[in-house]
Design a protein around this motif. Structure first.
Motif, mmCIF file in Angstrom:
data_model
loop_
_atom_site.group_PDB
_atom_site.id
_atom_site.type_symbol
_atom_site.label_atom_id
_atom_site.label_comp_id
_atom_site.label_asym_id
_atom_site.label_seq_id
_atom_site.Cartn_x
_atom_site.Cartn_y
_atom_site.Cartn_z
ATOM 1 N N ARG A 1 3.212 11.755 -12.861
ATOM 2 C CA ARG A 1 3.106 10.833 -12.053
ATOM 3 C C ARG A 1 1.716 10.220 -11.827
ATOM 4 N N GLU B 1 -0.390 6.437 -10.073
ATOM 5 C CA GLU B 1 -0.452 5.397 -9.076
ATOM 6 C C GLU B 1 0.405 4.157 -9.864
ATOM 7 N N THR C 1 14.480 3.256 -10.217
ATOM 8 C CA THR C 1 13.664 3.346 -8.919
ATOM 9 C C THR C 1 14.478 4.124 -7.878
ATOM 10 N N ASP D 1 12.377 6.283 -4.661
ATOM 11 C CA ASP D 1 11.101 6.333 -3.835
ATOM 12 C C ASP D 1 9.973 6.083 -4.698
ATOM 13 N N LEU D 2 10.127 6.223 -5.855
ATOM 14 C CA LEU D 2 9.120 6.035 -6.941
ATOM 15 C C LEU D 2 9.852 4.882 -8.048
ATOM 16 N N SER E 1 4.029 4.891 -8.555
ATOM 17 C CA SER E 1 4.174 3.992 -7.479
ATOM 18 C C SER E 1 4.512 2.480 -7.776
ATOM 19 N N LEU E 2 3.985 2.251 -8.896
ATOM 20 C CA LEU E 2 4.067 0.556 -9.371
ATOM 21 C C LEU E 2 4.238 0.856 -10.802
ATOM 22 N N ARG F 1 9.150 -2.047 -6.820
ATOM 23 C CA ARG F 1 8.100 -1.142 -7.699
ATOM 24 C C ARG F 1 8.046 -1.714 -8.940
ATOM 25 N N ARG G 1 -4.800 -0.509 -1.581
ATOM 26 C CA ARG G 1 -5.450 0.615 -1.222
ATOM 27 C C ARG G 1 -6.150 0.553 0.038
ATOM 28 N N ASP H 1 0.831 1.427 0.418
ATOM 29 C CA ASP H 1 1.583 1.717 -0.953
ATOM 30 C C ASP H 1 1.312 0.662 -2.006
ATOM 31 N N GLY I 1 2.980 0.034 -4.389
ATOM 32 C CA GLY I 1 4.135 -0.754 -5.010
ATOM 33 C C GLY I 1 4.953 -1.175 -3.767
#
Length: 406
Positions: free
Chosen positions: A5, A7, A137, A139-140, A154-155, A278, A315, A320, A322
């Protein structure tokens, strides 16, 4: 790498993808670059304009590129259409608007190699050379790779070219248009110095452009009819050099071929959307323009700079990376810039092909005004360099306003 995983995951290891992955990692984002090593093909070059140089300087690869790059201090336009309304040549000088150079011309192979070396050494950046097979996609964002690995982020930034698998998997459609032209490219040595001037001859089949490289070398982009491009590809080195010298009106004296040849059919591509859940598109996954006016790679690097600005702001605000709101801002910003430049490139190319007296007259009058009215000429020069979004903390045009060889 199963289940890893991050970002941000960047798909595509060409110059745009490499620059994006480096910029994101240096901004403190846990980043994965996904894609095979770039092909280090010779023979083509990229004219990097001020905002692109700013970005490359800020990700700390410009010092390695500077010595291999030729400055573009003068942009010269010569009407060679044979029109009755032919204006005199027009020259745009960078020092007229306070710049050392409009940009810098570098061989694509050198650019890709330096970016790849930097990516391998960059902390916080993981490089998987796998090919992506799918995108989905929840949640991620999830990437499934053909080697069986899976990556979550996340993106996802799709920088995997005009035939982007990620864009296709996300259901983003494209619209393409072909021109009845091809761009022939090579590198030449010449008898006379180029004086750091890029010279663009406007011909009835498209622009013929010689762009300076270090020493007495220039890269050539000759937009012409496909059958003529095929003849150039098959000509002997001596015949090709003679044809280029004749087309350039012996401006640089005797020519010799100093690089491989290539030819690309001219086309454009636009997308139904720059973003999805995302997902953000960048580079030729988002837009394809003809190789006229040095817009292609510069637009891709402007995409990267805009994404970095959006991601670092998210950030800093605890949002988030994404999130839909940030992606929507990115899409609006880039669509406006790309649309404007697409229209300009298409309009120039079509005006050369039209062969219609009123259009020839308008083009000739326009060039004449630029040559004779200093304030108008300077305004046009600034507008031509204003596209794109500088990297955070970098003032637009800084890289070409001072020495880039220190």
């Amino acid at each position: 790498m199963t289940g890893d995983r991050f970002e941000v995951a960047v798909v595509g290891a060409g110059p745009v993808g490499l620059a994006a992955a480096l910029a994101f990692a240096q901004a403190g984002l846990a980043t994965c670059l996904v894609g095979p090593e770039p092909e280090r093909r010779d023979g083509r070059t990229a004219a990097l304009l001020g905002p692109s140089v700013d970005l490359l300087r800020d990700i700390e690869i410009w010092p390695a590129l500077a010595e291999a790059s030729g400055p573009l201090r003068v942009l010269r336009i010569v009407d060679d259409t044979g029109s009755l309304f032919r204006p005199p040549p027009v020259s745009f000088r960078a020092d007229e608007i306070g710049l050392e150079a409009f940009g810098w011309n570098v061989e694509n192979a050198r650019l890709a190699g330096i970016l790849a070396d930097a990516a391998r050494a960059q902390s916080g950046l993981t490089w998987s050379t796998a090919l992506v097979g799918g995108f989905e996609t929840d949640d991620l964002a999830h990437l499934s790779c053909l080697d069986g690995s899976r990556i979550a982020a996340s993106l996802v930034v799709a920088a995997d070219g005009r035939h982007s698998r990620v864009r296709e998997a996300a259901g983003i459609t494209t619209s393409e248009r072909s021109y009845r032209q091809s761009a022939f490219t090579t590198i030449l040595r010449h008898e006379r110095p180029h004086g750091d001037a890029s010279t663009e001859f406007h011909t009835g089949s498209g622009p013929f452009t010689l762009v300076p490289l270090p020493g007495r070398r220039s890269s050539l982009v000759w937009v012409t009819l496909p059958r003529h491009a095929e003849r150039l590809m098959g000509a002997s080195d001596a015949d090709l050099a003679f044809a280029v010298e004749a087309a350039a009106a012996s401006l640089l004296g005797t020519m010799t071929v100093a690089g491989p040849r290539g030819t690309v059919p001219l086309s454009t591509m636009s997308v139904s959307g720059y973003v999805g859940p995302r997902l953000a598109l960048a580079g030729e996954a988002a837009h394809v323009l003809p190789p006229i006016g040095a817009q292609g790679l510069n637009l891709g690097l402007a995409d990267v700079a805009a994404l970095v600005r959006m991601l670092t702001a998210s950030r800093a605000e605890g949002i988030d990376v994404g999130a839909e709101a940030g992606l929507a801002r990115y899409a609006r910003e880039r669509q406006n810039d790309v649309r404007l430049r697409s229209v300009a490139v298409d309009g120039l190319n079509r005006s050369l092909l039209a062969g219609f007296a009123p259009i020839d007259a308008a083009r000739g009058i326009g060039l004449g005004l630029l040559g004779g009215i200093g304030p108008l000429r300077r305004a046009v020069m600034r507008a031509g360099l204003a596209g794109g979004v500088s990297h955070p903390g970098v003032s637009r045009g800084r890289a070409s306003a001072g020495s880039s060889r220190s």
